[in-house]
Scaffold this active site. Structure first.
Site, PDB file in Angstrom:
ATOM      1  N   ASN A   1       0.845  -1.193   0.000  1.00  0.00           N
ATOM      2  CA  ASN A   1       0.000   0.000   0.000  1.00  0.00           C
ATOM      3  C   ASN A   1       0.886   1.250   0.000  1.00  0.00           C
ATOM      4  O   ASN A   1       1.613   1.497   0.952  1.00  0.00           O
ATOM      5  CB  ASN A   1      -0.899  -0.038   1.248  1.00  0.00           C
TER       6      ASN A   1
ATOM      7  N   ALA B   1       3.253  -1.433   4.100  1.00  0.00           N
ATOM      8  CA  ALA B   1       3.457  -0.099   3.532  1.00  0.00           C
ATOM      9  C   ALA B   1       4.862   0.384   3.857  1.00  0.00           C
ATOM     10  O   ALA B   1       5.776   0.287   3.033  1.00  0.00           O
ATOM     11  CB  ALA B   1       2.394   0.874   4.044  1.00  0.00           C
ATOM     12  N   SER B   2       5.053   0.911   5.064  1.00  0.00           N
ATOM     13  CA  SER B   2       6.287   1.655   5.357  1.00  0.00           C
ATOM     14  C   SER B   2       7.574   0.858   5.144  1.00  0.00           C
ATOM     15  O   SER B   2       8.566   1.431   4.678  1.00  0.00           O
ATOM     16  CB  SER B   2       6.241   2.250   6.771  1.00  0.00           C
TER      17      SER B   2
ATOM     18  N   GLU C   1      -5.678  -5.627  10.582  1.00  0.00           N
ATOM     19  CA  GLU C   1      -4.578  -4.702  10.903  1.00  0.00           C
ATOM     20  C   GLU C   1      -4.879  -3.973  12.213  1.00  0.00           C
ATOM     21  O   GLU C   1      -5.702  -3.047  12.216  1.00  0.00           O
ATOM     22  CB  GLU C   1      -4.423  -3.638   9.808  1.00  0.00           C
TER      23      GLU C   1
ATOM     24  N   GLY D   1       2.975  -2.993  10.735  1.00  0.00           N
ATOM     25  CA  GLY D   1       4.320  -3.139  11.288  1.00  0.00           C
ATOM     26  C   GLY D   1       5.154  -4.267  10.690  1.00  0.00           C
ATOM     27  O   GLY D   1       6.256  -4.541  11.173  1.00  0.00           O
TER      28      GLY D   1
ATOM     29  N   HIS E   1      -9.943   0.830   4.916  1.00  0.00           N
ATOM     30  CA  HIS E   1      -8.609   0.882   5.516  1.00  0.00           C
ATOM     31  C   HIS E   1      -8.677   1.705   6.800  1.00  0.00           C
ATOM     32  O   HIS E   1      -9.511   2.608   6.920  1.00  0.00           O
ATOM     33  CB  HIS E   1      -7.591   1.500   4.539  1.00  0.00           C
TER      34      HIS E   1
ATOM     35  N   ILE F   1       0.105   0.023  13.059  1.00  0.00           N
ATOM     36  CA  ILE F   1       0.330   0.505  11.697  1.00  0.00           C
ATOM     37  C   ILE F   1       1.408   1.583  11.685  1.00  0.00           C
ATOM     38  O   ILE F   1       1.391   2.509  12.489  1.00  0.00           O
ATOM     39  CB  ILE F   1      -0.983   1.052  11.077  1.00  0.00           C
TER      40      ILE F   1
ATOM     41  N   LYS G   1      -0.049   4.273   0.135  1.00  0.00           N
ATOM     42  CA  LYS G   1      -0.673   5.355   0.925  1.00  0.00           C
ATOM     43  C   LYS G   1      -0.543   6.686   0.158  1.00  0.00           C
ATOM     44  O   LYS G   1      -0.678   6.702  -1.070  1.00  0.00           O
ATOM     45  CB  LYS G   1      -0.055   5.410   2.323  1.00  0.00           C
TER      46      LYS G   1
END
Ligand code: G3P
Length: 219
Positions: A8, A198-199, A137, A177, A89, A142, A10
């Site tokens: 994702n 994501a991150s 999630e 995470g 989300h 997150i 974002k």
């Protein structure tokens, strides 16, 4: 059935516009017979990323063709080349009623649905609405560096149990995470069919290496 690795983007600068295209070009090389790598992008980037790699929208609205300025039409998402959409989300939370409307419209438009849930109870409620996938999630994890598999493994196993109790056809993904291949291995052992991340990818200075390291968890 293929496992899912859903990245994702974002609205991170590293996942917007030209940067989204770069990530799409990197991600496409990691799909294989047993693993689908998918990007979830902003509406403006859908058309370009979907020419490179399977692409999801981050959101849709339950509207029809017509007078709906500023809303996201499911058919427009499909026409732009996307194959599916996230719904609900954590950063775009909806009521169950609104989730249900979007699942119905996505289905009419031919989009696969991944509905996010915050906990096992919420996963069970959403399972009754029959999406294709549910992604569990825990919101507090997150964007952090402690994964759901590490901090709350029981959230994955309980969600899988509750969802399968309602409809065994619905596959469960998990995220929040996730930052190592061990996180992914553990999640799969607990019954997940894939991962939402994501991150750890988008904010990595070396996204290609980050994806390469993470997908080892699917081996
Ligand atoms: O959509 C995936 C996302 O919410 C998880 O984010 O940064 O914890 O991998 P992250």
């Amino acid at each position: 059935m293929k496992k899912i690795f859903l990245i994702n983007l974002k609205t991170y600068p590293q996942g917007t516009g030209e940067e989204a295209i770069k990530l799409a070009n990197i991600a496409k090389g990691f799909s294989r017979e047993d693993l689908e790598v998918i990007l979830s992008v902003q509406p403006m980037d859908l058309e370009r990323t979907s020419k490179i790699v399977k692409t999801f929208s981050q959101h849709i609205d339950p509207i029809e063709y017509g007078s709906n300025t500023g809303w996201i039409l499911p058919e427009a998402v499909k026409k732009a080349g996307a194959v599916g959409t996230l719904i609900n989300h954590s950063e775009r939370r909806l009521s169950l009623e609104e989730v249900e409307k979007r699942i119905a419209r996505a289905r009419e438009a031919g989009l696969t649905t991944v509905c996010c849930a915050s906990d096992p109870q919420n996963a069970e409620e959403i399972a009754r609405l029959n999406p294709d996938y549910i992604a569990i999630e825990p919101p507090e994890l997150i964007g952090g560096t402690v994964s759901v598999s590490e901090a709350k493994p029981e959230v994955i196993s309980e969600s899988v149990e509750r969802v399968k109790g309602i409809n065994p056809e619905i596959q469960v993904l998990c995220g929040a995470g996730v930052n190592s291949c061990q996180d992914i291995k553990k999640a799969l052992e607990l019954g997940a069919m894939g991962i939402l991340v994501a991150s750890a990818v988008v904010k990595s200075p070396e996204p290609e290496k980050a994806i390469g390291d993470l997908v080892k968890g699917f081996e």
